[in-house]
Structure formats: structure tokens, C-alpha cells
Write an enzyme that holds these catalytic residues in place. Structure first.
Site, PDB file in Angstrom:
ATOM      1  CB  THR A  91      -0.737  -0.032   1.228  1.00 20.92           C
ATOM      2  OG1 THR A  91      -1.684  -1.305   1.365  1.00 20.92           O
ATOM      3  CG2 THR A  91      -1.734   1.295   1.260  1.00 20.92           C
ATOM      4  CG  HIS A 143      -8.936  -0.431  -4.963  1.00 19.62           C
ATOM      5  ND1 HIS A 143      -8.917  -0.457  -3.634  1.00 19.62           N
ATOM      6  CD2 HIS A 143     -10.005  -1.196  -5.468  1.00 19.62           C
ATOM      7  CE1 HIS A 143      -9.653  -1.385  -3.461  1.00 19.62           C
ATOM      8  NE2 HIS A 143     -10.419  -2.019  -4.636  1.00 19.62           N
TER       9      HIS A 143
HETATM   10  P1  GTP Z   1      -6.414  -0.195  -1.767  1.00 21.27           P
HETATM   11  O1  GTP Z   1      -6.051  -1.179  -2.972  1.00 21.27           O
HETATM   12  O2  GTP Z   1      -6.520   1.237  -2.473  1.00 21.27           O
HETATM   13  O3  GTP Z   1      -7.675  -0.590  -1.027  1.00 21.27           O
HETATM   14  O4  GTP Z   1      -5.203  -0.345  -0.871  1.00 21.27           O
HETATM   15  P2  GTP Z   1      -4.762  -1.368   0.053  1.00 21.27           P
HETATM   16  O5  GTP Z   1      -5.948  -2.564   0.102  1.00 21.27           O
HETATM   17  O6  GTP Z   1      -3.304  -1.785  -0.030  1.00 21.27           O
HETATM   18  O7  GTP Z   1      -5.046  -0.819   1.468  1.00 21.27           O
HETATM   19  P3  GTP Z   1      -6.157  -0.271   2.171  1.00 21.27           P
HETATM   20  O8  GTP Z   1      -7.487  -0.760   1.924  1.00 21.27           O
HETATM   21  O9  GTP Z   1      -5.790  -0.444   3.907  1.00 21.27           O
HETATM   22  O10 GTP Z   1      -6.284   1.248   2.132  1.00 21.27           O
HETATM   23  C1  GTP Z   1      -6.763   1.992   1.176  1.00 21.27           C
HETATM   24  C2  GTP Z   1      -6.055   3.477   1.057  1.00 21.27           C
HETATM   25  O11 GTP Z   1      -6.197   4.006   1.809  1.00 21.27           O
HETATM   26  C3  GTP Z   1      -4.863   3.178   0.603  1.00 21.27           C
HETATM   27  O12 GTP Z   1      -4.605   2.897  -1.018  1.00 21.27           O
HETATM   28  C4  GTP Z   1      -4.019   4.298   0.991  1.00 21.27           C
HETATM   29  O13 GTP Z   1      -4.176   5.432  -0.055  1.00 21.27           O
HETATM   30  C5  GTP Z   1      -4.842   4.699   2.155  1.00 21.27           C
HETATM   31  N1  GTP Z   1      -4.131   4.065   3.308  1.00 21.27           N
HETATM   32  C6  GTP Z   1      -4.331   3.097   3.903  1.00 21.27           C
HETATM   33  N2  GTP Z   1      -3.686   2.768   5.048  1.00 21.27           N
HETATM   34  C7  GTP Z   1      -3.100   4.180   5.292  1.00 21.27           C
HETATM   35  C8  GTP Z   1      -2.240   4.878   6.332  1.00 21.27           C
HETATM   36  O14 GTP Z   1      -1.823   4.217   7.381  1.00 21.27           O
HETATM   37  N3  GTP Z   1      -1.813   5.980   6.165  1.00 21.27           N
HETATM   38  C9  GTP Z   1      -2.482   6.619   5.055  1.00 21.27           C
HETATM   39  N4  GTP Z   1      -2.038   8.076   5.040  1.00 21.27           N
HETATM   40  N5  GTP Z   1      -3.301   5.978   3.942  1.00 21.27           N
HETATM   41  C10 GTP Z   1      -3.746   4.869   4.168  1.00 21.27           C
HETATM   42 MG    MG Z   2      -7.932  -2.012   0.308  1.00 21.20          MG
END
Ligand code: GTP
Ligand code: MG
Length: 247
Positions: free
Chosen positions: A109, A148
Site C-alpha cells: 500500500t 486500487h
Molecule cells: P487499496 O487497494 O487502495 O484498497 O489499498 P490497500 O488495500 O493496499 O490498502 P487499504 O485498503 O488498507 O487502504 C486503502 C487506501 O487508504 C490506500 O490505498 C491508501 O491510499 C490509504 N491508506 C491506507 N492505510 C493508510 C495509512 O495508514 N495512512 C495513510 N495516510 N493512508 C492509508
Molecule cells: Mg484495500
């Protein structure tokens, strides 16, 4: 051949930062059938409204980065003065191990971790942006990570049904049950109506094909106290690209 595995699907969003940096072609190349063995099952260009953004990232509600996450996916951060450029590309990919294959190519991420752990993955090309409060103090960071991809099969089902109607997907490629709808469903200001209200939007008409789970949800909402969140998850895809939502 395991037919069920062959039908596995995942949702990909090419986010506004990837569009702004003209990385779409590169991303599509990395995800192509030649490299992944996966096929397109759906594709659309989406102007992301607040309801869709909130539903998509519902799991992050309440976190410090949630407001900026919504503004990011809505395209406001990368196109603050050019609302006509705000959009994401939403894609459904289908094939064996679709979820894992695409997550692996996306990488971690956090773009800094991505560069460190998996150079060459898509998110290694992303950036971190400092988040400041009104006094200019740094209160966190934003992860502009270009793409995403659904994390699990359960997430994929929820997300594909959130962004796509069944008829956005060719009939032989649909992975989830559909049903023919028999009622009129109208939507206005977060509420559901069975009869037309002035300025309401018709979500479904008799004869329309919908996800079975959506019809079940609409029936439940119609019977019981209205649940705004579940109605939003059904309605959002029918509102896609209908109206200009500025601000
Ligand atoms: P997605 O494919 O976008 O869903 O990403 P992911 O599954 O790898 O991560 P997650 O679903 O946990 O988070 C969704 C989005 O939120 C990420 O793509 C980041 O842009 C943001 N995000 C997640 N965790 C953090 C964090 O700890 N800090 C910040 N600033 N942004 C976060
Ligand atoms: Mg996600």
C-alpha cells in the site's frame, strides 16, 4: 480446469494520480492477459461522487486520513481547478487467482515500502504527501499509490457490485447471481421510494436485471427502518456519471 476458479474476479481502480501522470497504458500493460492470464470483464470511466467514495472506503471511516482519501479518489486533490478531469478508470478482471495476481503486481500500500520491498511493482511509482492541519503542522501523510485492487474475494464481490451493474458485464462473465426486478425503485436525498417523487432518480424499473443481493437489500430497506449505508451501496452505481457534483 476448475471452472469456479476460472471465474474469479477482482476490481481495479486506476486512480486520479495515475491518470494525471499518464500511467494508464503502463498499468494496463502490466495487467494484460499476456502477463497475468486475466481477461477484462468490465470497464468504465467514472466521475466519483461522495456517496460512491464513502461506500468504497467505508472500512476507513473515522481514520485520520479518511477525508483526504475521499478527496483523493474523487480526483479533487489532483485536479482541484479542473473538475472535468476528475475521474477514475474502473475495471473488472477475471481469471484464475485474479485477486492475488493483481495485488502482487500492485505491491504494498505504502509507495515507500513498495520501492523498498518490491521494486518494479506499480505502487513503487507512487508518492507520499504530507497532511497538514490549518496551522501547517504535519498531522499525517497521504498515500498516492496509483491503483486500487480488491484484497480478498469477499472484497471483490462487494466492490464489483458497488461500481458495476450486471449489464456492465457480459452475461457469460457475471460471477454473482442476478435477478429480474419487478418494482419501481426511486432514490432521493438518501431515501428510497416505490413511487416517483419530484426530482427523484429511478434506480430500477420492472424488467431490469440487478444483483440479487441488491434486490434483497432494497426489499429489506422498503420493509424496515431505512438503513442509509446499505441503500448507498445499492444506489451509488446507478448514480455514476449522471450529474455534475462540484465541491
Ligand atoms: P487499496 O487497494 O487502495 O484498497 O489499498 P490497500 O488495500 O493496499 O490498502 P487499504 O485498503 O488498507 O487502504 C486503502 C487506501 O487508504 C490506500 O490505498 C491508501 O491510499 C490509504 N491508506 C491506507 N492505510 C493508510 C495509512 O495508514 N495512512 C495513510 N495516510 N493512508 C492509508
Ligand atoms: Mg484495500
Amino acid at each position: 480446469m476448475d471452472i469456479k476458479k476460472e471465474f474469479e474476479q477482482t476490481l481495479v481502480l486506476i486512480k486520479p494520480d495515475a491518470l494525471k501522470n499518464s500511467l494508464t497504458g503502463y498499468v494496463l500493460s502490466l495487467l494484460s492477459e499476456f502477463h497475468t492470464g486475466l481477461r477484462f470483464a468490465g470497464a468504465k470511466i467514472v466521475y466519483v461522487g461522495r456517496m460512491l467514495a464513502e461506500e468504497h472506503y467505508a472500512e476507513h471511516q473515522g481514520k485520520i486520513f479518511f477525508p483526504s482519501l475521499l478527496e483523493y479518489i474523487m480526483g479533487k486533490l489532483h485536479y482541484p481547478d479542473e473538475p472535468w478531469k476528475r475521474r477514475v478508470i474502473a475495471l473488472v478482471y477475471q481469471g484464475t487467482d485474479a485477486v492475488k495476481k493483481i495485488r502482487d503486481i500492485c505491491g504494498p500500500t505504502n509507495p515507500l515500502v513498495a520501492r523498498d520491498k518490491n521494486p518494479g511493482c506499480i505502487r513503487a511509482l507512487g508518492t507520499l504527501v504530507a497532511l497538514k492541519d490549518s496551522d501547517g503542522n504535519i498531522i499525517g501523510e497521504r498515500m498516492d499509490n496509483l491503483i486500487h485492487a480488491s484484497a480478498t474475494n469477499e472484497d471483490a464481490e462487494r466492490e464489483i457490485k458497488l461500481w458495476f451493474t450486471p449489464t456492465d458485464i457480459p452475461p457469460f462473465m457475471r460471477a454473482y447471481p442476478v435477478e429480474t426486478n419487478h418494482l419501481h425503485y426511486f432514490f432521493k436525498d438518501g431515501n428510497l421510494y416505490l413511487k416517483h417523487e419530484p426530482e427523484s432518480i429511478c434506480l430500477l424499473s420492472p424488467g431490469d436485471i440487478a444483483w440479487k443481493t441488491d434486490i434483497d437489500a432494497l426489499r429489506a430497506i422498503e420493509r424496515g427502518p431505512q438503513s442509509a449505508s446499505s441503500l448507498g451501496s445499492v444506489a451509488a452505481k446507478y448514480l455514476i456519471n449522471r450529474e455534475k457534483e462540484v465541491g
